[in-house]
Design an enzyme around this catalytic site. Structure first.
Site, PDB file in Angstrom:
ATOM      1  N   CYS A 134       0.797  -1.230   0.000  1.00 23.63           N
ATOM      2  CA  CYS A 134       0.000   0.000   0.000  1.00 23.63           C
ATOM      3  C   CYS A 134       0.829   1.280   0.000  1.00 23.63           C
ATOM      4  CB  CYS A 134      -0.952   0.008   1.192  1.00 23.63           C
ATOM      5  SG  CYS A 134      -2.128  -1.356   1.150  1.00 23.63           S
TER       6      CYS A 134
ATOM      7  N   CYS B  70       0.480   2.648   6.434  1.00 22.91           N
ATOM      8  CA  CYS B  70       0.899   1.283   6.726  1.00 22.91           C
ATOM      9  C   CYS B  70       0.875   0.490   5.426  1.00 22.91           C
ATOM     10  CB  CYS B  70      -0.040   0.640   7.743  1.00 22.91           C
ATOM     11  SG  CYS B  70      -1.763   0.552   7.183  1.00 22.91           S
TER      12      CYS B  70
END
Length: 467
Positions: free
Chosen positions: A131, A451
């Site tokens: 991500c 994250c």
């Protein structure tokens, strides 16, 4: 560690002519932002002696859409090239991030560049870091410019969840490859005769950790439980995200969004996942991962998203020579890694204090925060961990907590829960949103954090360019 973490953390404190239009606005502040801009109090600049100033000249994204909607018949490079409407002749290099790669266009940056009409002499490569893939694309661009290899880099990201690769089973793949090498009819028939019904069961992709075999949603549910984040708190935060995103969309603040004419379909002009609901409606949904007692649901999770984004990075000297008015400087950044089992989604907690220390700032110096929202529980757990001396001392090797960002400065125009989360494209959205918020709200420093799968994370300081 899991039981110890669960037991101890429950008592932590809670934390409350399209291209022309796009790049003409780089020559000055966007009108919507300029009209409402508040002059910031003068603070020190984070420029460093002997280090090039690297600026964001512009950032755009096509609308982020729920998978299976208007982009469903396209390929990833189609989305990526739609975000590449920049002055082609001045770009030295292109870097794109993506997560779930289309095998036909594995170097999606190169295919998008060629499809967008860039010279075949313009190098391009693709990076992947879950991500934070477009974060990695941006910092790769920063490195190329800082090293003097390039003056102008386009960094971006793309994801198309509407058409993810679905593979044959390994048994079937092995048989098909062997069959391809068979020379006689007898050999081929012998191989075919060995195929069994279970060979036809496909391998479906899952958003799961290879090292732990746990889905990210399941991990988010465990994390929320460990930090005593209730279902109610998660739903309230998700509703906040959608409400703020709707307000920003209606108020014309999402200036990074540019229209995209989908071939054979209508022009898409806005994100389609922003849907403020009610606590009553959200409360009716069943747990999505840990059943029947989990707290993570479809309503308080980010949804599968198609989209692409890009930022135009230059050395400050080059931008000014070309007549551009940059939006922001990209300053210090860090990457972190931790346990992918129990701390999979705590990247911002570990990255934030490190990037602040690197930049010589404190939490109080930061004017806007843009954190990636994978799950409401993940965000709230990070805020709680950041506000805990106990967690800092026992898990981070720090003497004291860094403190949680104040919510009045946090994701004020919505976040991934509402705007959408195309895995490879979110990082660029975070950066350009931070820059736009600094212009409108009058601050000087923004902090972007996210994250990522694998227990990794990223944080970066964005400094407003003098207005």
């Amino acid at each position: 560690m899991s039981s110890m973490l669960t037991h101890a953390i429950r008592n932590l404190p809670a934390s409350s002519a399209w291209a022309a239009r796009v790049f003409a606005r780089s020559l000055s502040c966007s009108p919507q932002l300029q009209a409402a801009a508040v002059q910031p109090k003068s603070k020190k600049t984070l420029a460093k002696s002997g280090v090039k100033n690297i600026v964001v000249v512009e950032g755009v994204r096509i609308p982020f859409l729920q998978s299976g909607t208007s982009y469903a018949d396209l390929m990833p490079h189609d989305l990526a090239r739609a975000a590449l409407h920049v002055p082609r002749d001045v770009v030295d290099y292109i870097v794109y991030g993506t997560v779930i790669q289309e095998v036909k266009t594995s170097n999606v940056a190169r295919e998008a560049a060629l499809g967008a009409g860039f010279s075949d002499k313009t190098p391009a490569h693709t990076v992947t870091m879950a991500c934070i893939s477009s974060n990695q694309a941006m910092t790769t661009g920063v490195g190329l410019i800082a090293a003097g290899q390039c003056d102008v880099v386009v960094a971006g990201g793309v994801e198309l969840m509407s058409d993810v690769p679905i593979r044959h089973s390994r048994k079937m793949r092995k048989t098909m490859l062997t069959l391809n090498r068979a020379k006689t009819l007898g050999q081929k028939l012998s191989l075919i005769s060995k195929i069994r019904p279970d060979y036809f069961a496909p391998e479906l992709p899952a958003v799961a950790e290879f090292s732990t075999s746990e889905t990210m949603g399941h991990s988010a549910d465990r994390l929320a439980a460990a930090f005593a984040i209730s279902r109610l708190e998660q739903d309230e935060y998700a509703l906040r995200s959608h409400t703020l995103a709707k307000k920003a969309q209606d108020g014309g603040l999402l200036l990074d969004v540019v229209p995209f004419k989908v071939p054979g379909k209508d022009t898409v002009t806005k994100d389609n996942g922003i849907r403020p609901s009610s606590m009553e409606q959200m409360g009716k949904l069943k747990p999505a991962f840990v059943k029947p007692y989990g707290t993570v649901t479809a309503a308080n999770s980010s949804f599968l998203t198609d989209g692409a984004s890009a930022v135009l990075l230059m050395s400050e000297e080059k931008a000014l020579a070309m007549g551009y008015k940059p939006k922001a400087y990209l300053r210090d950044f860090v990457y972190v890694s931790q346990d992918p089992k129990d701390q999979l989604l705590l990247g911002p907690t570990y990255a934030t204090p490190k990037v602040l220390e690197k930049a010589g700032l404190t939490m109080a110096d930061v004017d806007v925060f843009e954190f990636h929202e994978a799950f409401a529980g993940q965000i709230l757990a990070n805020l709680k961990a950041m506000d805990s001396d106990w967690f800092a001392q026992n898990y981070m090797g720090r003497k004291s907590k860094v403190g949680a960002p104040p919510l009045e400065k946090f994701n004020n125009w919505g976040g991934s829960l509402s705007l959408g989360h195309p895995f490879g494209a979110t990082g660029c959205r975070l950066v350009i949103t931070a820059a736009h918020r600094l212009q409108k709200e009058g601050g000087q420093y923004g902090l972007v954090a996210a994250c990522a799968a694998g227990g990794q994370g990223h944080a970066m300081i964005v400094e407003l360019y003098p207005q």
